[in-house]
Motif scaffolding. Structure first.
Motif, PDB file in Angstrom:
ATOM      1  N   THR A 286       9.505  20.320  55.752  1.00 47.70           N
ATOM      2  CA  THR A 286       9.790  21.530  56.532  1.00 47.70           C
ATOM      3  C   THR A 286       8.538  21.935  57.302  1.00 47.70           C
ATOM      4  O   THR A 286       7.797  22.817  56.889  1.00 47.70           O
ATOM      5  CB  THR A 286      10.235  22.674  55.617  1.00 47.70           C
ATOM      6  OG1 THR A 286       9.264  22.816  54.568  1.00 47.70           O
ATOM      7  CG2 THR A 286      11.582  22.409  55.007  1.00 47.70           C
ATOM      8  N   GLY A 287       8.292  21.226  58.389  1.00 50.24           N
ATOM      9  CA  GLY A 287       7.163  21.596  59.229  1.00 50.24           C
ATOM     10  C   GLY A 287       5.892  20.840  58.950  1.00 50.24           C
ATOM     11  O   GLY A 287       4.937  20.942  59.735  1.00 50.24           O
ATOM     12  N   TYR A 288       5.844  20.117  57.874  1.00 43.90           N
ATOM     13  CA  TYR A 288       4.661  19.313  57.568  1.00 43.90           C
ATOM     14  C   TYR A 288       4.992  17.834  57.790  1.00 43.90           C
ATOM     15  O   TYR A 288       6.132  17.398  57.561  1.00 43.90           O
ATOM     16  CB  TYR A 288       4.223  19.510  56.111  1.00 43.90           C
ATOM     17  CG  TYR A 288       3.742  20.914  55.819  1.00 43.90           C
ATOM     18  CD1 TYR A 288       2.490  21.330  56.250  1.00 43.90           C
ATOM     19  CD2 TYR A 288       4.549  21.808  55.124  1.00 43.90           C
ATOM     20  CE1 TYR A 288       2.049  22.624  55.994  1.00 43.90           C
ATOM     21  CE2 TYR A 288       4.116  23.098  54.865  1.00 43.90           C
ATOM     22  CZ  TYR A 288       2.863  23.500  55.304  1.00 43.90           C
ATOM     23  OH  TYR A 288       2.437  24.778  55.055  1.00 43.90           O
ATOM     24  N   PRO A 289       4.001  17.032  58.227  1.00 41.46           N
ATOM     25  CA  PRO A 289       4.268  15.600  58.443  1.00 41.46           C
ATOM     26  C   PRO A 289       4.578  14.894  57.126  1.00 41.46           C
ATOM     27  O   PRO A 289       4.114  15.292  56.053  1.00 41.46           O
ATOM     28  CB  PRO A 289       2.964  15.085  59.070  1.00 41.46           C
ATOM     29  CG  PRO A 289       1.928  16.105  58.777  1.00 41.46           C
ATOM     30  CD  PRO A 289       2.631  17.415  58.614  1.00 41.46           C
ATOM     31  N   ALA A 290       5.363  13.826  57.237  1.00 42.29           N
ATOM     32  CA  ALA A 290       5.819  13.106  56.038  1.00 42.29           C
ATOM     33  C   ALA A 290       4.644  12.569  55.226  1.00 42.29           C
ATOM     34  O   ALA A 290       4.676  12.584  53.990  1.00 42.29           O
ATOM     35  CB  ALA A 290       6.750  11.972  56.442  1.00 42.29           C
ATOM     36  N   TRP A 291       3.598  12.050  55.900  1.00 48.15           N
ATOM     37  CA  TRP A 291       2.466  11.486  55.150  1.00 48.15           C
ATOM     38  C   TRP A 291       1.816  12.542  54.269  1.00 48.15           C
ATOM     39  O   TRP A 291       1.353  12.256  53.172  1.00 48.15           O
ATOM     40  CB  TRP A 291       1.436  10.866  56.100  1.00 48.15           C
ATOM     41  CG  TRP A 291       0.897  11.770  57.181  1.00 48.15           C
ATOM     42  CD1 TRP A 291       1.349  11.862  58.462  1.00 48.15           C
ATOM     43  CD2 TRP A 291      -0.170  12.727  57.063  1.00 48.15           C
ATOM     44  NE1 TRP A 291       0.632  12.805  59.155  1.00 48.15           N
ATOM     45  CE2 TRP A 291      -0.309  13.343  58.323  1.00 48.15           C
ATOM     46  CE3 TRP A 291      -1.019  13.095  56.029  1.00 48.15           C
ATOM     47  CZ2 TRP A 291      -1.261  14.341  58.567  1.00 48.15           C
ATOM     48  CZ3 TRP A 291      -1.982  14.085  56.266  1.00 48.15           C
ATOM     49  CH2 TRP A 291      -2.092  14.690  57.519  1.00 48.15           C
TER      50      TRP A 291
END
Length: 385
Positions: A286-291
């Motif tokens: 939710t708004g943060y990159p997957a890595w």
């Protein structure tokens, strides 16, 4: 093309059993010779060749124990129990000692190419030749009498080169898969050491629980992902189902999954589209990159495993409340944006490498019985001896 000849493994190699490894001699992390056990074959660096060991011995210790070393080029494997059932084969790369749960096939000079020998032994499924039902084991006599058919040495080398090229690419990809998360962790930790924020784990993503999709399985359709498939990939007990499920309970390549009961862990799904079973969260950032989401979940996992371990009367698990009450450090927003420029492409490369491993492994496993039976031939010209 050469004529293939009927032989026995004993015509091509000799078998050498490991020996006793007294506890008083164990625990040395350096020395002149590696002393390997069955567990050493599962070290990440040893997926095809033995290049690392948990125990080493000196020349003096080797002489004191009267060790008979296995030479480079031999093929090592477990000769008893569960290790034998796993049928792991590893090429020895230097003079090596083995414990008494292991055996090695030592190629006879001029009779067999050493790398071809590894594939040849893989093709005969050595576990199927085991004796004993409660505790299966392999004897040198039985191994020596296993019938095989082999081409001449040039064609052996050509077959080994074909399969070896695939194995080398698979291995290269696996190293990439292992290294990129380490790089992400190093960059995130370095950033947090300068300045960071603390947020609840629940703020990282939506955590969507899977469903009970194994009870009405049809046996066809999409794979149902259980914890077993997350840890070991699909196998004989894997369930398939044609059922329609909500999109948020479908895993596609690149999705993050988290097991929250039993064996807790965080995973990247890199296989074809599949259905998420119960006890597994599909983690939707939710708004943060997957890595970053993957790394921060991995960082906090020891806390969750500790929570699960305290539930002595039930299967260890966490509850949604633990996602709310457990905090995790993240870099500040401006730093996340800068890190994303470098780490997002690497995360994409990681997914590509994981999917390529799956494709190449299927190709290699399909080719091996064809090449080792002579049904498919490869030209021997141009392959170095």
């Amino acid at each position: 093309m050469s004529m293939w000849e009927s032989k026995t493994l004993g015509d091509l190699c000799s078998f050498q059993a490991g020996g006793a490894f007294p506890r008083s001699e164990q625990g040395h992390v350096s020395g002149d010779y590696p002393f390997i056990k069955v567990s050493d074959m599962t070290l990440p660096a040893n997926s095809k060749r033995i290049v690392e060991a948990n125990n080493w011995v000196s020349i003096d210790a080797a002489e004191r124990m009267r060790l008979k070393l296995v030479p480079a080029g031999a093929v090592a494997f477990a000769k008893i129990g569960e290790g034998l059932k796993a049928e792991r084969l590893r090429q020895i790369t230097r003079a090596t000692a083995m414990d008494n749960n292991m055996m090695a096939a030592v190629p006879k000079p001029g009779k067999v190419d050493e790398r071809f020998l590894l594939y040849l032994i893989e093709s005969v499924n050595i576990a199927s030749w085991a004796q004993g039902s409660a505790l299966p084991y392999l004897s040198q006599t039985v191994l020596s009498e296993i019938p095989v058919r082999v081409p001449d040495l040039p064609e052996q080398r050509a077959i080994a080169a074909t399969l070896g090229a695939l194995d080398d690419k698979i291995e290269s990809n696996r190293r990439t898969v292992a290294l990129i998360p380490q790089l992400v962790r190093a960059r995130v930790d370095a950033s947090i050491s300068q300045a960071g924020d603390r947020i609840a784990v629940a703020e990282l993503a939506h955590f969507v629980n899977g469903g009970a999709y194994t009870k009405v399985a049809t046996g066809t359709g999409r794979m149902v992902i259980r914890i077993a498939e997350l840890n070991s990939g699909p196998g004989g007990s894997t369930v398939y189902n044609d059922i329609d499920v909500p999109d948020e309970k479908v895993a596609r390549a690149g999705d993050i999954l988290m097991s929250w009961s039993g064996s807790l862990g965080v995973y990247r799904w890199f296989r074809d589209e599949a259905i998420v079973n119960q006890h597994i969260f599909k983690v939707i950032p939710t708004g943060y990159p997957a890595w970053l989401v993957f790394d921060r979940l991995d960082a906090v996992m020891p806390i969750f495993r500790g929570v699960a371990a305290d539930k002595a009367t039930t299967m260890g698990h966490i509850q949604r409340g633990h996602l709310e009450s457990t905090n995790v450090e993240i870099p500040v927003v401006s730093e996340i944006e800068q890190l994303n420029e470098m780490l997002s492409p690497l995360w994409g490369r990681l997914l590509s490498a994981e999917r390529e491993v799956v494709r190449l492994t299927k190709l290699r496993d399909a080719l091996l019985p064809e090449l080792l039976s002579g049904r498919m031939r490869v030209p021997a010209e141009g392959v170095a001896a």
